[in-house]
Design an enzyme around this catalytic site. Sequence first.
Site, PDB file in Angstrom:
ATOM      1  N   GLU A 198      -7.055   3.226  -5.360  1.00  0.00           N
ATOM      2  CA  GLU A 198      -8.278   3.468  -4.609  1.00  0.00           C
ATOM      3  C   GLU A 198      -8.872   4.751  -5.166  1.00  0.00           C
ATOM      4  OE1 GLU A 198      -9.975   4.369  -0.127  1.00  0.00           O
ATOM      5  OE2 GLU A 198      -8.117   5.250  -0.780  1.00  0.00           O
ATOM      6  N   ASP A 256     -11.894   0.269   5.819  1.00  0.00           N
ATOM      7  CA  ASP A 256     -12.549   1.563   6.061  1.00  0.00           C
ATOM      8  C   ASP A 256     -14.065   1.460   6.165  1.00  0.00           C
ATOM      9  OD1 ASP A 256     -10.146   3.024   5.874  1.00  0.00           O
ATOM     10  OD2 ASP A 256     -10.350   3.216   3.698  1.00  0.00           O
ATOM     11  N   ASP A 312       0.876  -1.167   0.000  1.00  0.00           N
ATOM     12  CA  ASP A 312       0.000   0.000   0.000  1.00  0.00           C
ATOM     13  C   ASP A 312       0.915   1.219   0.000  1.00  0.00           C
ATOM     14  OD1 ASP A 312      -2.153   1.753   0.563  1.00  0.00           O
ATOM     15  OD2 ASP A 312      -3.125   0.200   1.760  1.00  0.00           O
TER      16      ASP A 312
HETATM   17  O1  ISL Z   1     -12.834   5.841   6.031  1.00  0.00           O
HETATM   18  C1  ISL Z   1     -13.396   6.710   5.417  1.00  0.00           C
HETATM   19  C2  ISL Z   1     -14.303   7.662   6.067  1.00  0.00           C
HETATM   20  O2  ISL Z   1     -14.301   7.497   7.431  1.00  0.00           O
HETATM   21  C3  ISL Z   1     -13.176   6.806   3.980  1.00  0.00           C
HETATM   22  O3  ISL Z   1     -13.785   7.941   3.547  1.00  0.00           O
HETATM   23  C4  ISL Z   1     -11.684   6.838   3.675  1.00  0.00           C
HETATM   24  O4  ISL Z   1     -11.144   7.958   4.241  1.00  0.00           O
HETATM   25  C5  ISL Z   1     -11.417   6.886   2.189  1.00  0.00           C
HETATM   26  O5  ISL Z   1     -11.849   5.674   1.659  1.00  0.00           O
HETATM   27  C6  ISL Z   1      -9.918   7.044   1.914  1.00  0.00           C
HETATM   28  O6  ISL Z   1      -9.225   5.998   2.526  1.00  0.00           O
HETATM   29  C7  ISL Z   1      -7.841   5.867   2.458  1.00  0.00           C
HETATM   30  O7  ISL Z   1      -7.139   7.042   2.807  1.00  0.00           O
HETATM   31  C8  ISL Z   1      -7.231   7.479   4.170  1.00  0.00           C
HETATM   32  C9  ISL Z   1      -7.035   6.336   5.178  1.00  0.00           C
HETATM   33  O8  ISL Z   1      -7.438   6.770   6.443  1.00  0.00           O
HETATM   34  C10 ISL Z   1      -7.806   5.111   4.798  1.00  0.00           C
HETATM   35  O9  ISL Z   1      -7.561   4.068   5.699  1.00  0.00           O
HETATM   36  C11 ISL Z   1      -7.396   4.759   3.397  1.00  0.00           C
HETATM   37  O10 ISL Z   1      -7.951   3.530   2.968  1.00  0.00           O
HETATM   38  C12 ISL Z   1      -6.163   8.509   4.344  1.00  0.00           C
HETATM   39  O11 ISL Z   1      -4.923   8.004   3.956  1.00  0.00           O
END
Ligand code: ISL
Length: 539
Positions: free
Chosen positions: A263, A328, A101
């Site tokens: 993502e 998430d 990641d």
């Molecule tokens: O978890 C969410 C809201 O509470 C999602 O909106 C999430 O923030 C979004 O999918 C982006 O996620 C990714 O980036 C974030 C991280 O916190 C997440 O774990 C990651 O999957 C910031 O890096």
Amino acid sequence: MTEDNFNWWKEGIIYQIYPRSFYDSNGDGIGDIPGITEKLDYLQDLGIDAVWLSPINTSPMFDFGYDVSDYRAIDPVFGTMKDMDRFIAEAHRKNIRVVMDLVVNHSSHLHPWFLESRSSRNNPKRDWFLWHDGRNGREPNNWYGVFGGRAWEYDEKTAQYYHHSFLKEQPDFNWRNRELRKAVYGEFKFWLDKGVDGFRLDVANYYIKDELFRDNPIAPGPNPRPYDWQRHVYDRDRPETHGVFRELRELMNRYDGTMLVGEIFTHDDPVTSASYLGNGTDELHLAFDFSLIHHRRWNAGDYRGILERWYGAIPPAGWPCNVLSNHDKPRMSARVGRTRREERMKVLLALLLTGKGTPFLYYGDEIGMSRGRIPRERIQDPVGIKYWPFHKGRDPERTPMQWNGSRHGGFTAGEPWLPVNPDYTGRNAESQRADEGSMLNFVRMIIGLRKRVPALRLGEWVPVTETGDILAFIRTHDSGKAMVMLNFASAPRSFAITGDDNWAPVFSTHRSRVEVLPRGNCTLAPCEVTVCVRAGSIP
Ligand code: ISL
Ligand code: CA
């Protein structure tokens, strides 16, 4: 694999591990890399082809690793670089690819690049992040952070604001800066040279922001979060993002058999998600779309519609991927309602594993783990701590893997960082492995079948039923066809099998392998899952 040119990211199954929660090898209560290495036999037995590890780089853990302070090092909580090298080698020996990641929309505020950048206005790395003057003594524009609050933090030292799409401890990079780009590509190369097979790109559609930092248009909605009251025209999905992915793809092309999955964080917008595949060969290999993860209604027609919209958006040379759960979002077990939960989970898993597109399987979903109940004082996720009770955080989807019936589900010899779901005594990998009808063996069998039937991996998707409670589709391929029938209803349902083919079940929750399905009307038992091939072509 049996085939010579097995294209792992297209034909294989990718298993997501949240390293903190997979297996703790040293009793400190936190999962680690040696722990994952120890469990490679389990993964091989499950039949997956690749693992994606949520971030393991050095991090002050304001967002549990999604805030990296050194991309070339392993955080001590997870182990050492030696542990990682050994993990990669052992995984490869078992024919399991390793996807890392890479969180490069932003770094940690403690990353040396940011420390330099914030040190003075004329530091050479000033422009590697997004610094801006205030507007009338306030934030430069109206952008909000995804986790709440404004997306700007004022820095006394140089009297300017910096932009952060997430926490203020996660300053966003300035991807328009060529030097920054080169430096980040260097971090990719570091891991590619180590033999890593691919990367999952965190919030890949956020990399580039509007050059003029224009205000987002306001669009009030039902969700009370200010972030959701804007149309995200200027703070994500900017057209220049495609240029970044084209460059990255060129880099990846220099390393055989590697893959990028992005993502794409939009509001269920498959067309935008698919746009990052470019022409299907020149940007990302795969892109996540969250329509399936966000869907809550138990209805066959809905699922069919979601998949068809998604497939329809993929460019002809591109390839879809599907995902039911991640770290998430509420696990898929939370989306099957209250009745026939186990059977419905099997229906969803069957859809994931037999539909068109690379399946991403989230750890624990193969045993049907449910969301943990986390008492307020044990919440770890910063989002939950800040927004409770409106958002109780993401801990419920991150509870430790349930390995066996011993204390803490066999996850740790110490005290787990998050409570293990107490249902581990009845629901765990060891007891399910021994039970023929379990979810785990269901998943293992379908994965095994996928390996034997190329149409299930590579075939086109041709729906058979119209609407109603049955979702049936045929996967067509040069090598043959397979038909998948899923009954979403809690009662028997019939549908008409048309065409000249005689179908024989190769896998079924309710049928024996010796029968041939009747021509014409076929009745499926409640929540039946059956996969057929043409009679006489049984693999
Ligand atoms: O978890 C969410 C809201 O509470 C999602 O909106 C999430 O923030 C979004 O999918 C982006 O996620 C990714 O980036 C974030 C991280 O916190 C997440 O774990 C990651 O999957 C910031 O890096
Ligand atoms: Ca540990």
